[in-house]
Scaffold this active site. Structure first.
Site, PDB file in Angstrom:
ATOM      1  N   SER A  59       0.834  -1.197   0.000  1.00 58.70           N
ATOM      2  CA  SER A  59       0.000   0.000   0.000  1.00 58.70           C
ATOM      3  C   SER A  59       0.874   1.254   0.000  1.00 58.70           C
ATOM      4  CB  SER A  59      -0.900   0.013   1.231  1.00 58.70           C
ATOM      5  OG  SER A  59      -0.123   0.373   2.353  1.00 58.70           O
ATOM      6  N   LYS A  60       0.220   2.380  -0.054  1.00 59.76           N
ATOM      7  CA  LYS A  60       0.913   3.681  -0.087  1.00 59.76           C
ATOM      8  C   LYS A  60       1.942   3.782   1.035  1.00 59.76           C
ATOM      9  CE  LYS A  60      -1.077   6.904  -2.985  1.00 59.76           C
ATOM     10  NZ  LYS A  60      -2.064   6.115  -3.666  1.00 59.76           N
ATOM     11  N   ARG A  61       1.615   3.167   2.173  1.00 58.07           N
ATOM     12  CA  ARG A  61       2.511   3.256   3.320  1.00 58.07           C
ATOM     13  C   ARG A  61       3.872   2.601   3.055  1.00 58.07           C
ATOM     14  NH1 ARG A  61      -1.041   1.312   7.877  1.00 58.07           N
ATOM     15  NH2 ARG A  61      -2.740   2.429   6.914  1.00 58.07           N
ATOM     16  N   ASP A  62       3.927   1.743   2.062  1.00 58.54           N
ATOM     17  CA  ASP A  62       5.198   1.085   1.757  1.00 58.54           C
ATOM     18  C   ASP A  62       6.128   1.982   0.947  1.00 58.54           C
ATOM     19  OD1 ASP A  62       4.710  -1.525   2.977  1.00 58.54           O
ATOM     20  OD2 ASP A  62       3.044  -1.563   1.576  1.00 58.54           O
ATOM     21  N   GLY A  63       5.702   3.206   0.715  1.00 53.25           N
ATOM     22  CA  GLY A  63       6.603   4.179   0.098  1.00 53.25           C
ATOM     23  C   GLY A  63       6.458   4.274  -1.406  1.00 53.25           C
TER      24      GLY A  63
END
Ligand code: GLU
Length: 484
Positions: free
Chosen positions: A245-249
């Site tokens: 997801s977006k949180r993975d950069g």
């Protein structure tokens, strides 16, 4: 049967890495079978679809080298066709108008929730009479179209990745909406009409769509359309085992491009997400991948994204590039960051040598700008670098280096000459090399020193840089009263 596959992204965001991987598997299968790879833009969600996302998707696929044989087809250019099929289903009694309001459906949901039941439409408008329908219309209600789902029934298919998949139609949520009140078609319906019309032989997509497939199979049956084969690929997970997801950069292909991955490295890595080549071949090109590809080696389990592996593979592919190719790509990167590169035709060979030196230890293109900086930009001293110049032996080293570079050696000789210079000065090699490095680059770490020094010398940059470093040291000594 000829193989025809498609990638069908919705242009509601930039090309996602998961979509790029699905596109790649479609492409590999198409090419392995001598089939066709088709691009279809699923843009019926008019509120969220944007032309710039379509452009980004097409550019991304092209950049990866996944050239499509047909398309892009656009769903918004096929709205008449969907209307025709909807009318056909209505006329055949396989679909009907449903006049339920949002409030009525909310009430139903609340009641089912209170009873601990799964939410489903209760098919209440399935058998409305013409008069009842007219009464709703007279109230100003605008109907959606629902497709009748026969219950109870078992739907099964033999998935090329998931093997035998079995669903009960009772679990599909009741008769499904296929067209909104404004006539706009919904995904499960439009995708079937498209795949049918475009004679798609294999539907290869993420396994987040497994739950849609039984609904789609029922539609194929209702339309008497031939069923394609299905292959549902496991999703990509992050290293912690959650959906990427977006949180993975980085999630969009553009993020990976900005991080300096090259298409060759990314393709190699994406191909190995839930697929493994038959031999212990780890580094391969797109063409090598499709020569080896088959669904029998696609796993059912999600692939974990491994940044180190991707970075390593990218480095391997960078080192496989032909010198002219590497140079061209590096020159592009260097130009983008604004380095002032020499532009004369006779400078080309020098730039190629720079590219080879920089390419030696490079894993990602984004490092190429930082690493190559001393070749193209004036020196900026770091604190660490200044510490080296403040050492007492620095002036004599710099003076000796100034003499050495008046009459510069060849690459092979330079290392030996630096060692001799150290001996003559009664020093170890380390301080001499460090001082030279700081004078030339401003920092204690970087490209291999001897070839770097010679490349700089070929641009007449060594003597001035040594001189600047010496002036700096001398000024400092004056300032602190340490003049010899
Ligand atoms: N537009 C759908 C998506 O982007 C396509 C799914 C499919 O391949 O059927 O997920």
């Amino acid at each position: 049967m000829s193989v025809r596959v498609r990638i069908a992204p919705s242009p509601t965001g930039n090309l996602h890495i998961g979509t790029a991987r699905t596109a790649l598997f479609n492409y590999l299968f198409a090419r392995s079978q001598g089939g066709k790879f088709i691009l279809r833009i699923e843009d019926t969600d008019q509120e969220r679809s944007r032309p710039e996302y379509t452009r980004n998707i097409i550019q991304g696929l092209t950049w990866l080298g996944l050239d499509f044989d047909e398309g892009p087809y656009y769903q918004t250019q096929r709205l008449d066709r969907y209307q025709t099929v909807i009318q056909q289903l209505l006329a055949a009694g396989q679909a009907y108008y449903c006049f339920c309001t949002a409030e009525e459906l909310d009430d139903l949901r609340t009641r089912q929730k209170a009873l601990g039941q799964a939410n489903r439409y209760d098919n209440r408008h399935r058998d409305l009479t013409v008069a009842q329908q007219q009464a709703f219309r007279d109230q100003g209600r605008e109907p959606v179209v629902r497709f009748k789902i026969e219950e109870p029934r078992t739907v099964r298919w033999s998935d090329l990745v998931q093997d035998e998949v079995v669903w009960q139609t009772q679990d599909l949520g009741g008769d499904m909406v296929i067209a909104r009140a404004d006539g706009g078609p919904l995904y499960n319906f439009a995708v079937v009409v498209d795949d049918w019309d475009m004679q798609i032989s294999h539907v290869i997509r993420g396994d987040d769509h497994v739950g849609n497939t039984p609904k789609q199979i029922l539609l194929y049956e209702a339309l008497a359309a031939p069923l394609p084969q299905f292959a549902h690929l496991p999703l990509i997970h992050n290293p912690e085992g959650k959906k990427l997801s977006k949180r993975d950069g980085a999630t969009s292909l553009a993020d990976f491009q900005n991080l300096g991955f090259i298409p060759e490295g990314l393709i190699n890595y994406l191909a190995m997400l839930s697929w493994s080549p038959p031999s212990d071949h780890e580094i391969f090109s797109l063409a090598e991948a499709y020569a080896m590809f088959g669904f029998e080696r696609v796993s059912k389990s999600p692939a974990r994204f491994d940044w180190d592996k991707l970075t390593w593979l990218n480095g391997q592919h960078l080192r496989l590039l032909k010198p002219e190719d590497l140079t061209q790509r590096l020159v592009q990167t260097w130009t983008q960051v604004g380095y002032d590169l020499p532009k004369q035709p006779e400078d080309a060979a020098w730039l190629t040598r720079c590219a080879q030196l920089v390419g030696e230890g490079l894993n990602r293109m984004d490092e190429a700008a930082r690493v190559a900086r001393p070749l193209f930009e004036p020196v900026a001293f770091t604190n660490e670098g200044l510490q080296v110049l403040l050492k007492p032996e620095a002036p004599k080293i710099l003076l000796a280096l100034l003499t050495l570079f008046q009459d510069p050696p060849q690459v092979e000789e330079l290392k030996a000459q630096l060692q001799t210079l150290a001996k003559t000065l009664g020093l170890k090699n380390g301080p001499v090399m460090q001082t030279l490095r700081i004078a030339l680059t401003g920092t204690p770490r970087g490209l291999e020193l001897a070839p770097l020094a010679l490349l700089l010398h070929q641009r007449q940059a060594v003597i001035p840089r040594l001189q600047v470093a010496l002036d700096l040291v001398q000024q400092f000594q004056k300032g602190t009263g340490g003049v010899k």
